[in-house]
Design an enzyme around this catalytic site. Sequence first.
Site, PDB file in Angstrom:
ATOM      1  N   GLU A   1       0.796  -1.242   0.000  1.00  0.00           N
ATOM      2  CA  GLU A   1       0.000   0.000   0.000  1.00  0.00           C
ATOM      3  C   GLU A   1       0.823   1.285   0.000  1.00  0.00           C
ATOM      4  OE1 GLU A   1      -2.494  -0.432   3.450  1.00  0.00           O
ATOM      5  OE2 GLU A   1      -3.520  -2.183   2.644  1.00  0.00           O
TER       6      GLU A   1
ATOM      7  N   GLU B   1      -6.025 -10.817  -0.835  1.00  0.00           N
ATOM      8  CA  GLU B   1      -6.810 -10.574   0.381  1.00  0.00           C
ATOM      9  C   GLU B   1      -8.293 -10.505   0.049  1.00  0.00           C
ATOM     10  OE1 GLU B   1      -5.243  -7.278   2.679  1.00  0.00           O
ATOM     11  OE2 GLU B   1      -3.184  -7.772   2.159  1.00  0.00           O
TER      12      GLU B   1
END
Length: 373
Positions: free
Chosen positions: A157, A263
């Site tokens: 991220e 995820e």
Amino acid sequence: MTKTRIILGMLITAYCSYVIAGQDMALKAAYKDYFYIGASFGKPVMQEDQQTTLRLIARQFNAITAGNEMKWGPFNPEPDVYHHGPADDFVSFGTDHGMYIVGHVLFWHSQTPEWVFQSADGKMLGRDALLGRMRQRVRHVAQRYQGKIHAWDVVNESIMDDGKLRDSEWTRIIGDDFIEQAFRIAAEELPEDVELIYNDYSMTGKRKRDAVVAMIRAFKQKGVRIDGVGMQGHWSINGPSVAEIEESIVAFASTGVAVHITELDVDVLPRSPQMWSGNADVKLELQQDPKLDPYAKGLPDAMQAKLAERYAGIFGIFIAHQDKIKRVTFWGPTDKYSWLNNWPIKGRTNYPLLFDREGEPKPAYHAVMQRVQ
Ligand code: XIL
């Protein structure tokens, strides 16, 4: 004699079909020719008395990711203090079951202790010293889990939805080449067969997608190793569209790296009365409001069906692009353990996965199984 033989034959046939049907019942068996099917878990699952969830994971999945146990904070909360136990147990479980084990995550802006960025007297660390600490961390896990971990999320991220670099202590201290330096260190310290992954959310957004594609191409040109891109896949019942998902899978694969869905979960709850933003930033925290927790007493059949349909659509795209996809990992084994019960609003009852709170397969599970049969 002949009668006994016939009965014996019938029994053997019945047993064989039971075993075959039993195997077909597992996700990993159904998808074995396509990609790994993974789940994340951690301490709460490993601490269960009856270990029913661990048995479910062993039966259904052939890839695992630790939910929190290898992040810098939980793993190494203070200088020279290591909480190896949970990470070691997680890795042993995967090794015992011959699973594809993913290390999550080397470098992230969240769940990283403050000391990492500070000198002993509390001042902000310099670039070289921080790069040194990063190298030390990679060397430590490389040594401890040698030959056991198959892939690492190297950086998590660090690109924003608008395609710009995330402003964090990493970039403030190291500079704009933080991600590149992280991959250089990982490539130098980890064995060559450990896959190096860049992992992020909102990877279906055009600007983030383009920025990640450009980054991978630049790395390849400079000889910086990167083997995979992780699309987290924190999606909702409404979005992103399968067309957007497909476009990103194709775009990432065109750079020559493997695509990992890292995820996956499908949020069925509203984020605000008006809209769902599509973003999975852990920093997001919204106010509790009963209107935003509409299925506390159970998911209505119509929503179950909608979730099943959504998963069927998503897996249809994954199957169509199985040549590009190495792994599809769910963020949690069952609804009970989903982080979406507490994010971005604490204490809700969410239903984002294929197995319910008791570990029973949901209509979404059957939809995913049917997709491939
Ligand atoms: C989450 C965990 O599941 C939670 O238990 C924890 O409180 C916060 O982090 N993106 C990631 C994961 O890369 O590491 C996050 O995991 C979910 C979002």
